[in-house]
Design an enzyme around this catalytic site. Sequence first.
Site, PDB file in Angstrom:
ATOM      1  N   ASP A 127      -8.328   3.160   2.294  1.00  0.00           N
ATOM      2  CA  ASP A 127      -7.239   3.414   3.230  1.00  0.00           C
ATOM      3  C   ASP A 127      -7.791   3.932   4.555  1.00  0.00           C
ATOM      4  O   ASP A 127      -8.293   5.054   4.634  1.00  0.00           O
ATOM      5  CB  ASP A 127      -6.281   4.439   2.626  1.00  0.00           C
ATOM      6  CG  ASP A 127      -4.985   4.561   3.405  1.00  0.00           C
ATOM      7  OD1 ASP A 127      -4.944   4.145   4.587  1.00  0.00           O
ATOM      8  OD2 ASP A 127      -4.013   5.092   2.840  1.00  0.00           O
ATOM      9  N   ASN A 178       2.522   1.523   4.015  1.00  0.00           N
ATOM     10  CA  ASN A 178       2.862   0.272   4.679  1.00  0.00           C
ATOM     11  C   ASN A 178       2.740   0.361   6.203  1.00  0.00           C
ATOM     12  O   ASN A 178       3.551  -0.171   6.936  1.00  0.00           O
ATOM     13  CB  ASN A 178       4.266  -0.181   4.264  1.00  0.00           C
ATOM     14  CG  ASN A 178       4.613  -1.594   4.685  1.00  0.00           C
ATOM     15  OD1 ASN A 178       5.740  -1.845   5.092  1.00  0.00           O
ATOM     16  ND2 ASN A 178       3.699  -2.527   4.601  1.00  0.00           N
ATOM     17  N   CYS A 210       0.861  -1.182   0.000  1.00  0.00           N
ATOM     18  CA  CYS A 210       0.000   0.000   0.000  1.00  0.00           C
ATOM     19  C   CYS A 210       0.898   1.232   0.000  1.00  0.00           C
ATOM     20  O   CYS A 210       2.116   1.115  -0.115  1.00  0.00           O
ATOM     21  CB  CYS A 210      -1.006  -0.012   1.156  1.00  0.00           C
ATOM     22  SG  CYS A 210      -0.317   0.201   2.802  1.00  0.00           S
ATOM     23  N   CYS A 252      -0.927   0.626   7.445  1.00  0.00           N
ATOM     24  CA  CYS A 252      -2.331   0.275   7.707  1.00  0.00           C
ATOM     25  C   CYS A 252      -2.736  -0.998   6.977  1.00  0.00           C
ATOM     26  O   CYS A 252      -2.778  -2.072   7.561  1.00  0.00           O
ATOM     27  CB  CYS A 252      -3.265   1.426   7.302  1.00  0.00           C
ATOM     28  SG  CYS A 252      -3.061   2.940   8.262  1.00  0.00           S
ATOM     29  N   ARG A 253      -3.056  -0.867   5.699  1.00  0.00           N
ATOM     30  CA  ARG A 253      -3.639  -1.979   4.946  1.00  0.00           C
ATOM     31  C   ARG A 253      -2.668  -3.127   4.677  1.00  0.00           C
ATOM     32  O   ARG A 253      -2.997  -4.292   4.909  1.00  0.00           O
ATOM     33  CB  ARG A 253      -4.209  -1.475   3.617  1.00  0.00           C
ATOM     34  CG  ARG A 253      -5.351  -0.508   3.785  1.00  0.00           C
ATOM     35  CD  ARG A 253      -5.757   0.114   2.477  1.00  0.00           C
ATOM     36  NE  ARG A 253      -4.690   1.010   2.007  1.00  0.00           N
ATOM     37  CZ  ARG A 253      -4.686   1.611   0.829  1.00  0.00           C
ATOM     38  NH1 ARG A 253      -5.674   1.398  -0.018  1.00  0.00           N
ATOM     39  NH2 ARG A 253      -3.706   2.407   0.485  1.00  0.00           N
ATOM     40  N   SER A 254      -1.508  -2.823   4.152  1.00  0.00           N
ATOM     41  CA  SER A 254      -0.602  -3.915   3.769  1.00  0.00           C
ATOM     42  C   SER A 254      -0.007  -4.610   4.988  1.00  0.00           C
ATOM     43  O   SER A 254       0.198  -5.828   4.958  1.00  0.00           O
ATOM     44  CB  SER A 254       0.494  -3.422   2.822  1.00  0.00           C
ATOM     45  OG  SER A 254       1.226  -2.365   3.390  1.00  0.00           O
TER      46      SER A 254
END
Length: 157
Positions: free
Chosen positions: A126, A11, A8, A13-15
Amino acid sequence: MINVLFVCLGNICRSTMAEAVFRDKVEKAGLSSSINVSSAATGSWNLGDTPHRGTQEILKNNGINFDGIYSTKITDEEFEKVDYIIGMDESNISNLLKLSPSSKWNNKVHLFLSESIDEKRQEVPDPYYTGDFDLTYELVSFGTDKWLEKITKEIQK
């Protein structure tokens, strides 16, 4: 060994959430010796940072370990070595294709929810901006199930 890299923008939050959740599922499936999981950013803002507190909170609440996960930026070598480079949204995909040192690696780049049957939602929003870590976790949990299913079939061939 199949190498999977979730990506993301920052790097944190999401990934990182996808890395922790997928790693947990890989371990529970007994596939740790067959699948290596990591995550990275397309940008450099958060390098060395641990996952966002919202990501940490939801992972803790779901009993998922995130030890050893911290923000890194994707490297040229990862484009060559990693089998699946999975971006969380279209912007990540666009950035990955720009960062790729060679177009021959572009076939490794995938949209996270591309394995989903829900054509209405192809991106993971996000939570750094939306604040909705619950939705992100729901989508990450669903998407990692699909990726584990796909990669397990590849291993069993």
